[in-house]
Scaffold this motif. Structure first.
Motif, short mmCIF file in Angstrom:
data_model
loop_
_atom_site.label_atom_id
_atom_site.label_comp_id
_atom_site.label_asym_id
_atom_site.label_seq_id
_atom_site.Cartn_x
_atom_site.Cartn_y
_atom_site.Cartn_z
N GLN A 42 0.82 -1.22 0.00
CA GLN A 42 0.00 0.00 0.00
C GLN A 42 0.85 1.26 0.00
O GLN A 42 0.33 2.34 0.24
N THR B 32 -0.39 7.20 -6.47
CA THR B 32 -0.10 6.79 -5.09
C THR B 32 -1.36 6.60 -4.26
O THR B 32 -1.34 5.87 -3.27
N ASN B 33 -2.46 7.24 -4.62
CA ASN B 33 -3.70 7.04 -3.87
C ASN B 33 -4.65 6.11 -4.61
O ASN B 33 -5.18 5.16 -4.03
N ASP B 36 -3.70 2.39 -4.54
CA ASP B 36 -3.97 1.86 -3.22
C ASP B 36 -5.47 1.58 -3.06
O ASP B 36 -5.89 0.51 -2.61
N ALA B 99 3.02 12.71 3.63
CA ALA B 99 3.48 11.41 3.12
C ALA B 99 4.94 11.12 3.45
O ALA B 99 5.47 11.59 4.46
N ALA B 107 4.01 11.20 -6.40
CA ALA B 107 2.73 11.93 -6.45
C ALA B 107 2.88 13.22 -7.26
O ALA B 107 3.89 13.90 -7.18
N ASN B 112 -2.45 15.43 -6.21
CA ASN B 112 -2.52 15.69 -4.77
C ASN B 112 -3.87 16.28 -4.37
O ASN B 112 -4.44 15.92 -3.33
N GLN B 115 -6.71 13.45 -4.07
CA GLN B 115 -6.65 12.28 -3.20
C GLN B 115 -7.92 12.23 -2.36
O GLN B 115 -8.56 13.23 -2.09
N ARG B 116 -8.29 11.00 -1.98
CA ARG B 116 -9.55 10.80 -1.26
C ARG B 116 -9.31 10.81 0.25
O ARG B 116 -8.19 10.64 0.72
N ARG B 118 -8.99 9.83 4.14
CA ARG B 118 -8.48 8.62 4.80
C ARG B 118 -9.42 8.14 5.91
O ARG B 118 -9.03 7.35 6.75
N GLN B 123 -12.41 3.58 3.59
CA GLN B 123 -11.42 2.63 3.08
C GLN B 123 -11.79 1.17 3.37
O GLN B 123 -11.09 0.28 2.91
N SER B 163 -5.32 16.37 2.13
CA SER B 163 -4.14 17.01 1.54
C SER B 163 -3.58 18.14 2.40
O SER B 163 -4.33 18.99 2.88
#
Lengths: 157, 329
Positions: A42, B32-33, B36, B99, B107, B112, B115-116, B118, B123, B163
């Motif tokens: 991840q 990167t997001n 994942d 990060a 990224a 940037n 991104q969603r 967290r 998730q 972010s």
């Protein structure tokens, strides 16, 4: 799809790559380079750290297509033919290896840090290696290893 | 992971038309997001159109004295850029606080922003989440909500935007330039992200197939006196509990102009306009900073586990503004 890229100085290709495959999977399962480790998948743990076009990245988050035509260097590509890289030697000398799963990623990340900053402070080391997790929590010896490698740098090693 | 196609377009217009007939497709920047989220089963695109190599990775000074940043500029390059570090230090600090080195290298600037959240429920595909599955309910409302929003949330979603960079961009009056099926537009950062309302599945106002191609930082005489302060649970590599980006123009002990934005408190970077209004023309003092921060936070609606964010946001604003005013200890 077919993937072509340069890995550790050699032109390599892999046929029949599925689009969802990560660079990490390709390195380990198709190109016979199991040094980069598959832990979190991840981008959190850094065990799969490699260079892509000179930048340290998590290969588990790089899709096959993103690696096309790029230049990859893995932990296997750091040593000379007969001699370990000073960073690798320092990890051995400092006893910075416990289970060893995080070690390849940490070695590539430390290599990257010392390329950019030959004499990092403790704070700079901690910040630069924040993306590499050691589940054995052997961080003290890892810090020792990085400082040892930096000292060798200064001696022209 | 759900099977998907990976495509590359010839140019930006090709990328936009590649998504026109693919309602479940998405652009791929650094990945990167989204990569994942695909592994977690949260994002399930049919096709990824890789746009990274199509977009500029240059940082250029503009004729009006601002800076134009190509959407493909890696976060690490933007943070290290000498012009950004000198003239917009809050932006560089924000990027470096997010990060890890590996992720910042990969990224992109455009990605940037997109991104969603967290939020753990977003998730976790085994739990209800209105952002992931509209209408299923919000698990965080009465669940684990320590990291969630205190401002601008709704009964449908209490997630925060993750972010750091976007918070600094909001304080610096940045714009994103987009290209999409309906042409080109220029959107102030403050309008890019949405509050959740009854459509928490929409993070931004962007239409499907609309691509961020650049970011513009306007000239701001006092942006060199700017700062980003982030509070998190460990010293590095963690999302913000609360963060503040601010820029201040001080003369003879008086605030001539000021910009403040908060991170970790809302579904979007929260521009603290009430703080700005309260401070313009006022003498520099910790009391004034505190009073202004309290006006902004008077509308805060904390959840069961995050009331701590209200005094934390106040204190971080006071401290950051004090530092910028020269009143900091």
């Amino acid at each position: 799809m077919k993937l072509e890229c340069k890995v550790n100085g050699e032109n390599r290709e892999a046929d029949g790559v599925r689009e969802g495959e990560s660079l990490l999977y390709i390195l380990r399962e198709r190109l016979d380079l199991p040094g980069s480790k598959n832990a979190c998948e991840q981008g959190e743990c850094g065990s799969c750290s490699v260079y892509m076009d000179g930048m340290l990245v998590c290969s588990c988050l790089v899709l096959a297509g993103q690696a096309e035509g790029r230049e990859i260097v893995t932990v296997e590509g750091l040593a000379d033919e007969n001699e370990l890289h000073p960073v690798q030697k320092s990890f051995i000398e400092a006893g910075a290896v416990q289970c060893g799963f995080c070690t390849p990623g940490l070695i590539v990340a430390t290599h990257d840090l010392l390329e950019r900053n030959a004499k990092p402070s403790d704070v700079e080391i901690r910040e630069a290696l924040a993306g590499n997790l050691c589940r054995c929590t052997g961080y003290e010896k890892i810090l020792d290893a990085v400082k040892l490698a930096a000292a060798k740098n200064g001696n022209g090693a | 992971m759900k099977p998907y196609r990976y495509e590359r377009a010839e140019d930006i217009s090709g990328a936009i038309s590649a998504l026109a007939d693919e309602p479940e497709g998405a652009f791929l920047g650094g990945g990167t997001n989204i990569v994942d989220l695909m592994k977690l089963g949260v994002s399930t695109p049919d096709v990824l159109v890789d746009v990274r190599r199509l977009m500029s990775d240059d940082i250029e000074e503009t004729e009006d004295g601002g800076v134009r940043i190509g959407a493909a500029v890696p976060n690490s390059d933007l943070a290290a850029d000498p012009t950004i570090r000198t003239r917009y230090p809050a932006l560089s600090e924000a990027l470096l606080s997010g990060a890890s080195g590996q992720l910042r290298n990969m990224a992109t600037t455009g990605g940037n922003f997109l991104q969603r959240t967290r939020c753990v429920y977003f998730q976790d595909t085994t739990t209800p989440c209105n952002k992931r599955e509209p209408g299923s309910g919000c698990s965080a409302l009465d669940g684990y909500n320590k990291n969630h929003a205190i401002l601008g949330s709704s009964e449908h979603c209490v997630a925060t935007h993750p972010s750091d960079m976007a918070v600094a961009m909001a304080a610096l009056d940045a714009f994103v330039v987009t290209h999409g099926p309906n042409g080109e537009r220029r959107i102030p950062i403050e309008e890019l992200h949405r509050l959740p309302g009854d459509e928490p599945e929409r993070d931004t106002i962007l239409e499907h197939g609309e691509l961020i191609t650049a970011v513009e930082l306007p000239p701001m005489g006092f942006s060199s006196n700017s700062k980003y302060r982030k509070v998190r649970e460990r010293a590095s590599y963690a999302f913000a509990l609360v963060s503040v980006a601010a820029a201040m123009d001080v003369e003879d002990g008086v605030v001539r102009d000021v910009r403040v934005a908060l991170g970790g408190v809302a579904h979007k970077p929260w521009r603290a306009t009430k703080v700005e209004e309260a401070l313009r023309g006022e003498p520099v003092s910790e009391e004034n900073f505190r009073a202004a921060a309290e006006i902004e936070l008077s509308e805060a609606e904390p959840l069961s586990e995050n009331a701590y964010k209200v005094p934390l946001a106040r204190n971080v604003m006071v401290r950051t503004l004090s530092d910028l005013s020269g009143e900091g200890r």
